[in-house]
Motif scaffolding. Structure first.
Motif, PDB file in Angstrom:
ATOM      1  N   VAL A  72      -1.715 -23.851  74.489  1.00 23.71           N
ATOM      2  CA  VAL A  72      -2.701 -22.676  73.913  1.00 23.71           C
ATOM      3  C   VAL A  72      -1.866 -21.554  75.038  1.00 23.71           C
ATOM      4  N   LEU A  73      -1.289 -21.271  75.264  1.00 21.15           N
ATOM      5  CA  LEU A  73      -0.768 -19.706  76.507  1.00 21.15           C
ATOM      6  C   LEU A  73       0.271 -19.465  75.936  1.00 21.15           C
ATOM      7  N   THR A  74       0.410 -17.865  75.991  1.00 24.21           N
ATOM      8  CA  THR A  74       1.728 -17.512  75.159  1.00 24.21           C
ATOM      9  C   THR A  74       2.587 -17.701  76.261  1.00 24.21           C
ATOM     10  N   ILE A  75       4.484 -17.614  75.207  1.00 24.32           N
ATOM     11  CA  ILE A  75       5.371 -17.727  76.688  1.00 24.32           C
ATOM     12  C   ILE A  75       5.462 -16.800  77.997  1.00 24.32           C
ATOM     13  N   GLY A  76       5.118 -15.932  77.788  1.00 25.88           N
ATOM     14  CA  GLY A  76       4.779 -14.867  78.615  1.00 25.88           C
ATOM     15  C   GLY A  76       4.298 -14.871  80.352  1.00 25.88           C
ATOM     16  N   ASP A  77       2.666 -15.797  79.608  1.00 28.91           N
ATOM     17  CA  ASP A  77       1.509 -16.046  80.301  1.00 28.91           C
ATOM     18  C   ASP A  77       2.565 -17.124  80.839  1.00 28.91           C
ATOM     19  N   GLN A  78       3.314 -18.270  80.475  1.00 26.54           N
ATOM     20  CA  GLN A  78       3.709 -19.457  81.306  1.00 26.54           C
ATOM     21  C   GLN A  78       4.858 -19.376  82.172  1.00 26.54           C
ATOM     22  N   ILE A  79       5.438 -18.111  82.053  1.00 22.57           N
ATOM     23  CA  ILE A  79       6.521 -17.295  83.049  1.00 22.57           C
ATOM     24  C   ILE A  79       5.950 -17.188  83.573  1.00 22.57           C
ATOM     25  N   ALA A  80       5.076 -15.912  83.917  1.00 23.82           N
ATOM     26  CA  ALA A  80       4.664 -14.917  84.353  1.00 23.82           C
ATOM     27  C   ALA A  80       3.661 -15.055  85.501  1.00 23.82           C
ATOM     28  N   GLU A  81       3.027 -16.887  85.244  1.00 20.44           N
ATOM     29  CA  GLU A  81       2.228 -17.031  86.256  1.00 20.44           C
ATOM     30  C   GLU A  81       3.019 -18.247  87.451  1.00 20.44           C
ATOM     31  N   VAL A  82       4.053 -18.326  87.613  1.00 18.11           N
ATOM     32  CA  VAL A  82       5.353 -18.897  88.163  1.00 18.11           C
ATOM     33  C   VAL A  82       5.352 -18.206  89.901  1.00 18.11           C
ATOM     34  N   LEU A  83       5.331 -17.336  89.118  1.00 18.27           N
ATOM     35  CA  LEU A  83       6.450 -15.375  89.825  1.00 18.27           C
ATOM     36  C   LEU A  83       5.009 -14.939  90.242  1.00 18.27           C
ATOM     37  N   ILE A  84       3.617 -15.146  89.257  1.00 19.97           N
ATOM     38  CA  ILE A  84       2.494 -14.606  90.373  1.00 19.97           C
ATOM     39  C   ILE A  84       2.276 -15.680  92.004  1.00 19.97           C
ATOM     40  N   TYR A  85       2.126 -16.945  91.266  1.00 24.19           N
ATOM     41  CA  TYR A  85       1.589 -18.059  92.147  1.00 24.19           C
ATOM     42  C   TYR A  85       2.736 -18.123  93.444  1.00 24.19           C
ATOM     43  N   LYS A 101       6.110 -16.077  94.540  1.00 23.73           N
ATOM     44  CA  LYS A 101       6.723 -14.645  94.462  1.00 23.73           C
ATOM     45  C   LYS A 101       5.468 -13.714  94.785  1.00 23.73           C
ATOM     46  N   HIS A 102       4.245 -13.693  94.684  1.00 22.13           N
ATOM     47  CA  HIS A 102       2.919 -13.088  94.274  1.00 22.13           C
ATOM     48  C   HIS A 102       3.299 -11.501  93.734  1.00 22.13           C
ATOM     49  N   LEU A 103       4.255 -12.402  93.062  1.00 19.99           N
ATOM     50  CA  LEU A 103       3.937 -10.415  92.281  1.00 19.99           C
ATOM     51  C   LEU A 103       2.604  -9.915  91.334  1.00 19.99           C
ATOM     52  N   SER A 104       2.104  -8.846  91.284  1.00 18.40           N
ATOM     53  CA  SER A 104       1.709  -8.396  90.379  1.00 18.40           C
ATOM     54  C   SER A 104       1.852  -8.472  88.376  1.00 18.40           C
ATOM     55  N   ARG A 105       0.554  -8.777  88.628  1.00 20.95           N
ATOM     56  CA  ARG A 105       0.608  -9.301  86.985  1.00 20.95           C
ATOM     57  C   ARG A 105       1.763  -8.203  85.619  1.00 20.95           C
ATOM     58  N   SER A 106       1.476  -7.131  86.235  1.00 21.60           N
ATOM     59  CA  SER A 106       2.295  -6.094  85.205  1.00 21.60           C
ATOM     60  C   SER A 106       4.274  -6.676  86.067  1.00 21.60           C
ATOM     61  N   ALA A 107       4.079  -6.295  87.429  1.00 19.87           N
ATOM     62  CA  ALA A 107       5.910  -6.663  87.448  1.00 19.87           C
ATOM     63  C   ALA A 107       6.315  -8.214  87.502  1.00 19.87           C
ATOM     64  N   ALA A 108       4.902  -9.549  86.997  1.00 19.81           N
ATOM     65  CA  ALA A 108       5.907 -10.197  86.744  1.00 19.81           C
ATOM     66  C   ALA A 108       5.767 -10.320  84.565  1.00 19.81           C
ATOM     67  N   ARG A 109       5.396  -9.104  84.318  1.00 17.46           N
ATOM     68  CA  ARG A 109       5.903  -9.054  82.869  1.00 17.46           C
ATOM     69  C   ARG A 109       7.149  -8.559  83.195  1.00 17.46           C
ATOM     70  N   LEU A 110       7.486  -7.389  83.572  1.00 13.90           N
ATOM     71  CA  LEU A 110       8.801  -6.984  83.818  1.00 13.90           C
ATOM     72  C   LEU A 110       9.365  -8.012  84.673  1.00 13.90           C
ATOM     73  N   GLU A 111       9.401  -8.782  84.808  1.00 12.01           N
ATOM     74  CA  GLU A 111      10.422  -9.577  85.684  1.00 12.01           C
ATOM     75  C   GLU A 111      10.901 -10.774  84.395  1.00 12.01           C
ATOM     76  N   SER A 112       9.530 -11.663  83.746  1.00 16.45           N
ATOM     77  CA  SER A 112       9.680 -12.138  82.453  1.00 16.45           C
ATOM     78  C   SER A 112      10.280 -12.251  81.773  1.00 16.45           C
ATOM     79  N   ILE A 113      10.262 -10.995  81.130  1.00 14.86           N
ATOM     80  CA  ILE A 113      10.654 -10.046  79.660  1.00 14.86           C
ATOM     81  C   ILE A 113      12.053 -10.153  79.993  1.00 14.86           C
ATOM     82  N   GLU A 114      12.693  -9.850  82.045  1.00 19.69           N
ATOM     83  CA  GLU A 114      14.171  -9.889  82.059  1.00 19.69           C
ATOM     84  C   GLU A 114      14.723 -11.255  82.250  1.00 19.69           C
ATOM     85  N   LEU A 115      13.832 -12.420  82.433  1.00 24.67           N
ATOM     86  CA  LEU A 115      14.442 -14.086  82.494  1.00 24.67           C
ATOM     87  C   LEU A 115      14.588 -13.876  81.446  1.00 24.67           C
ATOM     88  N   LEU A 116      13.927 -13.407  80.156  1.00 27.86           N
ATOM     89  CA  LEU A 116      13.826 -14.558  78.760  1.00 27.86           C
ATOM     90  C   LEU A 116      14.882 -13.803  78.088  1.00 27.86           C
TER      91      LEU A 116
END
Lengths: 328, 315
Positions: A106-119, A121-136
């Motif tokens: 029930v969670l998006t792919i991005g959400d499941q990657i970004a939540e780790v970065l937020i948790y 690395k304490h990234l902001s939501r938008s920074a986590a999004r960029l980094e998640s896309i980079e990881l993908l």
């Protein structure tokens, strides 16, 4: 300093028939940039070893009874729970066997990657999004942006496993545990995933602990190999030695059960019988019930893991030279 | 999505017609005609047949049904045989009281039962789980009327904290506090039963979810148990619970005969039971149809909620 040093690890489960030891006195170590494979059949204790390292032994009932798991010198077994929350997912990450069910539907792919970065690395939501896309992108997705907002059910098994790897790599883990990462996948996809793991361990200089029963994968990826049987290590060697000079009859049996394309073997050999259940182990050598060379000594006494060649140990009287093969 | 809604709405029509035919037939076949039960027994046969034809009760059943249907489609559910008042008016008068009681009890049940169910699943086989489970079974087993009477005796009679019954203090002005004061006991009694069922339901749903592989993945990410259970478990565990809410929607209006009677709560449940005993056909039909429409809508709402919570479902 050694990246991961597992010393005399024992993991137990409480069951109705008493306490059973599923991981029995297991020791090995992994260096940075090195891949160690743990090989064995189902029920050999290899997955439980990896879950013990993660601190995720199934509750209630399971526990690490004794031993040490040193990550860069600090013990994870005696570490407080709080510290483990910081280590899991950041310093040690894990890729599981079942890509089809390991992502939250029930969670998006991005959400499941970004939540780790937020948790972690304490990234902001938008920074986590960029980094998640980079990881993908790094795990090989061309259309990473659009994938970010998709759900797991829209992806194939191989794609999901790559997402799992992206999640595992999100915090540059020192140690990546891959528990049968390719078992559920097609052969062509398997090759892609193995390739990815090999490239990433080189890029990040991470240690990889690879759990598998596929000797092809071992030959492909591993530097060191640990062979487990019924909760114990039965043989430990560098990958070339293991394939060229397998010492334990169990390892030899495993090798013989791999189908070969070059030989003229008509039938596949198999090791007769099953891994004994951990609450009904034989008294002597645990492999004695299935071993083609078992003798009286094997049934009465349990062999210990002893060095038999340089850099290679085995748990077998035969390999030690205490008994000899009977002329057949 | 829009085409799905239109299709579902159209498919409601035959269902509702079917329900109305069946309930009309059953009512017609049931012994005890309103004419016999409620007309003055001393009047002459001629006067009786005049009254029957005035009510339309001497027509053949199919004609009666079609007349009823025609009027109902225009929103006219007729006039009560007994109270000689328009049925729609009688219902709208009593609807707010029932909605208030059922709504607040469902709310109370949910805010207690869902967390308890989650807790019970997360701490499976611990004393806490056993405690919650035992409590749930007690809640299911205790009859409403007994619990209601006991609470009235304790809180209203002995302690004097709550009113014995009714929806407002007689002769007093309306105030929110007064209404809440009257609401407490009936809400608790009604909530007990559904709370128990909802707890069990949430528990089993969460138990299944908590053994899924993606929960292990969430733990492997280093999240604390609370985050694992709430972010990764709860939304998945909620999906089956939503069905239950869809099915509970009609009961919001159906009211509870026993609790409304016990606390003299002027709701639809009381109206329905009285109408049934008096063979007040227009009232019965209107209430049955109200329940039917809400059941069908409840199912639709549940299906739409599914799609909102679970991205795998698309319409």
């Amino acid at each position: 300093m050694t990246l991961l040093d597992v010393k005399n690890l024992c993991t137990e489960f409480k069951s109705k028939r008493g306490v059973v030891r599923v991981v029995d006195d297991v020791s090995f170590s992994v260096e940075r940039g090195e891949t160690l494979a743990i090989v064995g059949e189902s029920g050999s204790g290899k997955s439980m070893t990896s879950l013990s390292i993660m601190g995720l032994v199934p509750q209630p009932g399971g526990r690490i009874a004794s031993g040490q798991i040193l990550l860069e010198g600090s013990d994870l077994v005696s570490a407080p729970k709080e510290a483990l929350y910081q280590i899991r997912g950041a310093d040690i990450a894990m890729v599981f066997q079942e890509p089809m069910t390991s992502l939250n539907p029930v969670l998006t792919i991005g959400d499941q990657i970004a939540e780790v970065l937020i948790y972690h690395k304490h990234l902001s939501r938008s920074a986590a999004r960029l980094e998640s896309i980079e990881l993908l992108k790094r795990v090989g997705f061309a259309r990473a942006e659009s994938l970010y907002d998709e759900y797991p059910h829209q992806l194939s098994g191989g794609m999901r496993q790559r997402v799992m790897i992206a999640i595992a790599l999100s915090c540059n883990p020192k140690l990546l545990i891959a528990d049968e990462p390719t078992t559920a996948l097609d052969v062509t996809v398997q090759a892609q995933i193995l390739d990815l793991l090999r490239r990433l361990s080189a890029d990040y200089d991470s240690g990889i602990l690879l759990i598998t029963h596929d000797l092809g994968v071992v030959a492909e990826l591993a530097d060191q190999v640990v062979v487990m049987y019924a909760g114990q290590i039965v043989e430990q060697a560098a990958v070339a030695d293991l394939f060229d000079y397998p010492q334990h009859p169990y390892t030899q049996g495993l090798m013989a059960s791999v189908p070969r394309l070059d030989g003229d073997v008509k039938r596949l050999t198999s090791i007769a019988g099953n891994v004994p259940s951990p609450d009904a182990l034989p008294r002597g050598c645990r492999f004695s019930t299935r071993c083609p060379h078992a003798q009286a000594l094997c049934v009465e006494q349990a062999p210990e893991l002893k060095p038999v060649r340089s850099g290679q140990s085995a748990r077998c009287f035969l390999a030690e030279g205490r008994i000899f093969k009977e002329a057949s | 999505m829009v085409s799905y809604l239109i299709r579902r709405s159209l498919s409601m029509i035959p269902i509702l017609i079917g329900i109305s035919v069946i309930s009309f037939s059953i009512m017609y076949l049931a012994p005890g005609k309103p004419a016999v039960m409620n007309l003055d027994p001393t009047i002459s046969a001629e006067a009786r047949s005049r009254q029957l034809s005035a009510l339309g009760l001497d027509d053949p059943a199919p004609i009666q049904y079609i007349k009823w249907l025609g009027a109902a489609l225009k929103g006219d559910f007729g006039v009560s045989y007994i109270r000689k008042r328009p049925v729609s008016k009688m219902i709208t008068e009593r609807l707010p009281a029932t909605l208030l009681l059922m709504g607040s009890s469902l709310f109370l049940a949910s805010i207690i039962a869902i967390p308890m169910g989650i807790l019970s699943a997360h701490k499976q086989y611990t004393p806490l789980d056993y405690g919650i489970t035992t409590g749930s079974f007690l809640g299911i087993a205790v009859p409403d009327f007994w619990l209601g009477l006991m609470l009235i005796m304790l809180f209203s009679v002995n302690l004097g904290w709550t009113p014995v019954g009714g929806i407002a203090t007689l002769g007093g002005d309306f105030s929110v506090l007064d209404r809440l004061h009257h609401l407490i006991l009936p809400t608790i009694v009604l909530a007990t039963g559904s709370m128990a069922a909802l707890t069990r339901y949430t528990r089993s749903s969460m138990l299944e979810v908590l053994h899924q592989d993606y929960i292990r993945t969430a733990r492997a990410k280093g999240f604390r148990e609370s985050k694992v259970v709430m972010k990764h478990g709860f939304r998945n565990g909620l999906i089956p619970v939503i069905t239950l809410f869809g099915l509970l929607l009609p009961t919001l209006v159906g009211g509870s005969v026993i609790v409304e009677k016990l606390f003299s709560w002027p709701g639809l449940g009381l109206l329905f039971i009285d109408a049934t005993f008096q063979r007040d056909y227009p009232v019965i039909m209107a209430l049955v149809m109200l329940g039917a429409v809400l059941t069908v809508i409840g199912n639709l709402v549940a299906d739409l909620l599914y799609a909102m919570v679970d991205p795998r479902i698309e319409y």
